[in-house]
Motif scaffolding. Structure first.
Motif, PDB file in Angstrom:
ATOM      1  N   GLY A 175      -7.216  18.191   1.942  1.00 41.55           N
ATOM      2  CA  GLY A 175      -7.303  19.182   3.003  1.00 41.55           C
ATOM      3  C   GLY A 175      -7.508  18.617   4.392  1.00 41.55           C
ATOM      4  N   ARG A 176      -6.869  17.468   4.693  1.00 43.00           N
ATOM      5  CA  ARG A 176      -6.975  16.865   6.021  1.00 43.00           C
ATOM      6  C   ARG A 176      -5.616  16.886   6.705  1.00 43.00           C
ATOM      7  N   ALA A 177      -5.629  16.969   8.051  1.00 41.62           N
ATOM      8  CA  ALA A 177      -4.373  16.999   8.801  1.00 41.62           C
ATOM      9  C   ALA A 177      -3.693  15.638   8.816  1.00 41.62           C
ATOM     10  N   LEU A 178      -4.472  14.569   8.905  1.00 45.57           N
ATOM     11  CA  LEU A 178      -3.921  13.217   8.937  1.00 45.57           C
ATOM     12  C   LEU A 178      -3.596  12.743   7.525  1.00 45.57           C
ATOM     13  N   PRO A 179      -2.733  11.745   7.390  1.00 44.97           N
ATOM     14  CA  PRO A 179      -2.513  11.153   6.069  1.00 44.97           C
ATOM     15  C   PRO A 179      -3.838  10.689   5.460  1.00 44.97           C
ATOM     16  N   LYS A 180      -3.973  10.859   4.172  1.00 46.76           N
ATOM     17  CA  LYS A 180      -5.243  10.569   3.503  1.00 46.76           C
ATOM     18  C   LYS A 180      -5.762   9.152   3.744  1.00 46.76           C
ATOM     19  N   ILE A 186       0.858  -1.178   0.000  1.00 41.01           N
ATOM     20  CA  ILE A 186       0.000   0.000   0.000  1.00 41.01           C
ATOM     21  C   ILE A 186       0.900   1.236   0.000  1.00 41.01           C
ATOM     22  N   LEU A 187       0.696   2.113  -0.959  1.00 46.70           N
ATOM     23  CA  LEU A 187       1.492   3.338  -1.073  1.00 46.70           C
ATOM     24  C   LEU A 187       0.797   4.449  -0.296  1.00 46.70           C
ATOM     25  N   ALA A 188       1.399   4.851   0.825  1.00 48.37           N
ATOM     26  CA  ALA A 188       0.742   5.797   1.723  1.00 48.37           C
ATOM     27  C   ALA A 188       1.707   6.857   2.238  1.00 48.37           C
ATOM     28  N   ALA A 189       2.681   7.243   1.419  1.00 45.61           N
ATOM     29  CA  ALA A 189       3.709   8.179   1.885  1.00 45.61           C
ATOM     30  C   ALA A 189       3.344   9.638   1.664  1.00 45.61           C
ATOM     31  N   GLY A 190       2.438   9.906   0.731  1.00 45.07           N
ATOM     32  CA  GLY A 190       2.182  11.276   0.322  1.00 45.07           C
ATOM     33  C   GLY A 190       1.434  12.117   1.345  1.00 45.07           C
ATOM     34  N   MET A 191       1.427  13.428   1.106  1.00 48.54           N
ATOM     35  CA  MET A 191       0.798  14.365   2.027  1.00 48.54           C
ATOM     36  C   MET A 191      -0.704  14.498   1.785  1.00 48.54           C
ATOM     37  N   GLY A 192      -1.162  14.168   0.572  1.00 48.75           N
ATOM     38  CA  GLY A 192      -2.589  14.225   0.293  1.00 48.75           C
ATOM     39  C   GLY A 192      -3.195  15.595   0.524  1.00 48.75           C
ATOM     40  N   SER A 193      -2.481  16.636   0.153  1.00 48.95           N
ATOM     41  CA  SER A 193      -2.887  17.999   0.492  1.00 48.95           C
ATOM     42  C   SER A 193      -4.176  18.432  -0.198  1.00 48.95           C
ATOM     43  N   ARG A 194      -4.511  17.821  -1.337  1.00 51.70           N
ATOM     44  CA  ARG A 194      -5.709  18.252  -2.064  1.00 51.70           C
ATOM     45  C   ARG A 194      -6.993  17.939  -1.308  1.00 51.70           C
ATOM     46  N   SER A 222     -15.213  -2.406 -14.657  1.00 44.85           N
ATOM     47  CA  SER A 222     -16.167  -1.336 -14.915  1.00 44.85           C
ATOM     48  C   SER A 222     -17.509  -1.566 -14.241  1.00 44.85           C
ATOM     49  N   ASP A 223     -17.832  -2.808 -13.939  1.00 41.59           N
ATOM     50  CA  ASP A 223     -19.105  -3.128 -13.286  1.00 41.59           C
ATOM     51  C   ASP A 223     -19.021  -3.055 -11.763  1.00 41.59           C
ATOM     52  N   LEU A 224     -17.837  -2.763 -11.233  1.00 44.91           N
ATOM     53  CA  LEU A 224     -17.634  -2.660  -9.797  1.00 44.91           C
ATOM     54  C   LEU A 224     -17.201  -1.234  -9.461  1.00 44.91           C
ATOM     55  N   TYR A 225     -17.172  -0.887  -8.173  1.00 46.31           N
ATOM     56  CA  TYR A 225     -16.761   0.466  -7.823  1.00 46.31           C
ATOM     57  C   TYR A 225     -15.307   0.505  -7.367  1.00 46.31           C
ATOM     58  N   ALA A 226     -14.645   1.585  -7.709  1.00 48.51           N
ATOM     59  CA  ALA A 226     -13.294   1.881  -7.243  1.00 48.51           C
ATOM     60  C   ALA A 226     -13.105   3.379  -7.378  1.00 48.51           C
ATOM     61  N   VAL A 227     -12.877   4.044  -6.255  1.00 44.64           N
ATOM     62  CA  VAL A 227     -12.776   5.505  -6.237  1.00 44.64           C
ATOM     63  C   VAL A 227     -11.452   5.915  -5.619  1.00 44.64           C
ATOM     64  N   GLU A 228     -10.633   6.647  -6.374  1.00 40.49           N
ATOM     65  CA  GLU A 228      -9.426   7.241  -5.804  1.00 40.49           C
ATOM     66  C   GLU A 228      -9.811   8.585  -5.182  1.00 40.49           C
ATOM     67  N   VAL A 229      -9.583   8.717  -3.893  1.00 38.19           N
ATOM     68  CA  VAL A 229     -10.043   9.894  -3.160  1.00 38.19           C
ATOM     69  C   VAL A 229      -8.959  10.975  -3.184  1.00 38.19           C
ATOM     70  N   ASP A 230      -9.112  11.917  -4.105  1.00 37.78           N
ATOM     71  CA  ASP A 230      -8.200  13.056  -4.184  1.00 37.78           C
ATOM     72  C   ASP A 230      -8.834  14.315  -3.603  1.00 37.78           C
ATOM     73  N   PHE A 231     -10.129  14.490  -3.845  1.00 32.59           N
ATOM     74  CA  PHE A 231     -10.826  15.696  -3.432  1.00 32.59           C
ATOM     75  C   PHE A 231     -12.051  15.332  -2.596  1.00 32.59           C
ATOM     76  N   ALA A 232     -12.639  16.355  -1.970  1.00 32.07           N
ATOM     77  CA  ALA A 232     -13.801  16.130  -1.112  1.00 32.07           C
ATOM     78  C   ALA A 232     -14.946  15.467  -1.876  1.00 32.07           C
ATOM     79  N   GLU A 233     -15.135  15.839  -3.131  1.00 33.50           N
ATOM     80  CA  GLU A 233     -16.214  15.228  -3.915  1.00 33.50           C
ATOM     81  C   GLU A 233     -15.960  13.748  -4.186  1.00 33.50           C
TER      82      GLU A 233
END
Length: 230
Positions: free
Chosen positions: A17-22, A7-15, A210-221
């Motif tokens: 806008g959360r204090a904790l890692p995304k 699992i790649l979890a090193a980034g700041m995830g600033s987009r 395509s028939d299943l869900y997968a969402v990369e969470v970059d923004f609040a939406e």
């Protein structure tokens, strides 16, 4: 099935806008993004699946939340992109094949069930969604044999999007590592895959979900959309 997962979890995830890692962002069902990833990995591959997490930004918060997995630290998390985080993880996992995912992906548990047949025959793959093609996402094209030809955010006339869950076979791992070593610090890991395709003959299959869900969470939406599924 014993499997090496990353699992790649090193980034700041600033987009977002959360204090904790995304990856520690809480979902509507009370789990964090990373907890649902752990749950999905265990459900598909059993509790023997090895999880290695690449951490950087506020690493201690992730380690405290998930103390019973392996960790690799990217001390240059604020200067490098996913290519260099993944490189560290691949070097730490020896010769074994590796399933890896971005630490911000909320996905249907059935995605990994679909991956089992690819993993059993040790076929490198990228998980894709052909239902939409956004300019901001990693897009792909295929060659005449149905393998991935191009894979980047700048692909023209892409036929779908990569969703951040991928697998490199034991046979292809050495070439992929070599390409990740040479890409720029700010490159995404997809650049290493593209170079391995072009220069090493890597045959990378698209695994369509395509028939299943997968969402990369970059923004609040994106988080709002992910919460519709969990």
């Amino acid at each position: 099935m014993t499997l090496q997962t990353v699992i790649l979890a090193a980034g700041m995830g600033s987009r977002l806008g959360r204090a904790l890692p995304k990856p520690l962002t809480e979902l509507n069902d009370g789990r964090s993004i990373m907890q649902q990833q752990h749950d999905n990995i265990r459900a598909a591959f059993g509790h023997d699946a090895r999880i290695t997490t690449v951490v950087g930004y506020r690493a201690e918060t992730i380690v405290e939340a998930f103390p019973h997995v392996d960790y690799v630290y990217n001390d240059r998390y604020d200067q490098t992109n996913t290519s260099k985080s993944l490189l560290r993880a691949l070097n730490a996992t020896g010769r074994a094949s590796v399933l890896w995912m971005n630490g911000d992906v909320v996905f249907d548990p059935r995605v990994l069930g679909r991956a089992v047949s690819f993993i059993e025959r040790d076929q490198s793959f990228v998980t894709v969604n052909t239902a939409k093609v956004s300019d901001e996402e990693v897009k792909y094209t295929i060659d005449e044999r149905g393998h991935i030809a191009e894979l980047s955010k700048t692909v023209k006339d892409g036929i779908g999007e990569a969703v951040g869950i991928n697998y490199i076979s034991s046979a292809d791992k050495k070439a992929f590592i070599r390409q990740l070593q040479r890409v720029d610090d700010q490159d995404y890991f997809e650049r290493g895959l593209e170079l391995a395709i072009a220069e090493d003959g890597l045959r990378l299959a698209p695994m369509d979900i395509s028939d299943l869900y997968a969402v990369e969470v970059d923004f609040a939406e994106d988080l709002e959309r992910a919460n519709l599924f969990v």
